[in-house]
Structure formats: structure tokens, C-alpha cells
Design a protein around this motif. Structure first.
Motif, short mmCIF file in Angstrom:
data_model
loop_
_atom_site.label_atom_id
_atom_site.label_comp_id
_atom_site.label_asym_id
_atom_site.label_seq_id
_atom_site.Cartn_x
_atom_site.Cartn_y
_atom_site.Cartn_z
N ASP A 1 -7.49 -3.02 -5.88
CA ASP A 1 -7.35 -1.66 -6.42
C ASP A 1 -6.30 -0.90 -5.62
OD1 ASP A 1 -7.56 0.93 -7.34
OD2 ASP A 1 -9.72 1.07 -7.01
N LEU A 2 -5.16 -0.63 -6.23
CA LEU A 2 -4.05 0.03 -5.53
C LEU A 2 -4.36 1.47 -5.16
CD1 LEU A 2 -1.05 -1.40 -7.58
CD2 LEU A 2 -2.00 -2.21 -5.41
N ASP A 3 -5.39 2.05 -5.78
CA ASP A 3 -5.80 3.41 -5.45
C ASP A 3 -6.75 3.47 -4.26
OD1 ASP A 3 -4.27 4.53 -7.51
OD2 ASP A 3 -5.89 4.23 -8.96
N ASN A 4 -7.18 2.32 -3.79
CA ASN A 4 -8.12 2.24 -2.67
C ASN A 4 -7.36 1.79 -1.43
OD1 ASN A 4 -10.11 1.67 -0.81
ND2 ASN A 4 -11.27 0.31 -2.14
#
Length: 143
Positions: A21-24
């Protein structure tokens, strides 16, 4: 020290979509995957990588990323790629098929057929089907 095939398989099975997850900011799947990809015998563990791409078909595993670089460095990856596309097309395997076609192989018709099948494959994600359609359109303009 070289890791055993069983150890690598267990580590690959432990990876989850959230690990990519690139947002994590805590997600470290890419780094873990890159570390696992440092082997010199891909013919033995390539099936594990294709299985991972099929299982995590909605995760961002790289573009192209360590999986694709590892597999494409192995000269014998085409048959296993074709098998994976028949089993369950994933965005990365569809993308790899397009890369094969970009080299204008003598068996281009077979690769185009695999993309046609991927575009309507019932096990393929909507993204894999869409990517297959896109690559078919692209390849039509090249021929």
C-alpha cells in the motif's frame, strides 16, 4: 547464506496487499520482495513468483519491479508466463506478455491469443482485463 526454497515460499505466502500500500509509510512489501528476489536459480522458484502475482493481482508489486526483473533475466520464463496467463491473468503478467510482443517474437500470434484470452478470462481482475484490452489495441497499431 542462501535461503531454502521452502523458506522463500513461506515468506512470499506471508506477503499481503497491505504490504504494498503506497499510502502506508510502514508498508515494506517492495523491500521484502526485492530481498527475496536475490537468487540465481529462478527456474526453481519462478512458479512461486507467478503465484504471488496471481494472488496479489490488485497490489502494486512494482512497475516493472523486482519480480519482473528477476523473471526476465531468466531466459526460460516464457512457458511459465504463458501458463500463468492461462491460469489467472494478473496486471503484471499481462504487462509482461506485452513486453514479449514488443520484441516481435516469431510466436507473436500465440502471445496475442493469450492477451485475447486474458481480456475475457473469468478469473482475471477488472484491471488485468482492462490492461489486456489496452495492450491488444497498442499491439494492433504496431502491426
Amino acid at each position: 547464506m542462501s535461503r531454502s526454497l521452502n523458506e522463500i515460499a513461506a515468506k512470499l505466502r506471508a506477503l499481503r496487499p497491505a504490504d504494498f500500500d503506497l499510502d502506508n509509510v510502514e508498508a515494506n512489501g517492495g523491500e521484502r520482495l526485492a530481498a527475496l528476489s536475490e537468487r540465481d536459480d529462478p527456474q526453481q522458484w519462478a512458479p512461486l513468483l507467478y503465484s504471488l502475482m496471481e494472488r496479489l493481482d490488485e497490489a502494486d508489486l512494482g512497475s516493472p519491479g523486482p519480480i519482473v526483473h528477476t523473471l526476465e533475466a531468466w531466459s526460460g520464463y516464457h512457458p511459465a508466463l504463458a501458463e500463468s496467463l492461462r491460469r489467472k491473468p494478473a496486471p503484471l503478467t499481462v504487462w509482461m506478455a506485452n513486453r514479449v510482443l514488443n520484441l516481435d517474437p516469431p510466436d507473436a500470434a500465440a502471445w496475442l491469443e493469450l492477451l485475447h484470452q486474458a481480456a475475457k478470462h473469468p478469473a482475471a481482475s477488472a484491471q488485468a482485463q482492462s490492461d489486456a484490452h489496452h495492450f491488444l489495441e497498442y499491439q494492433a497499431t504496431r502491426r
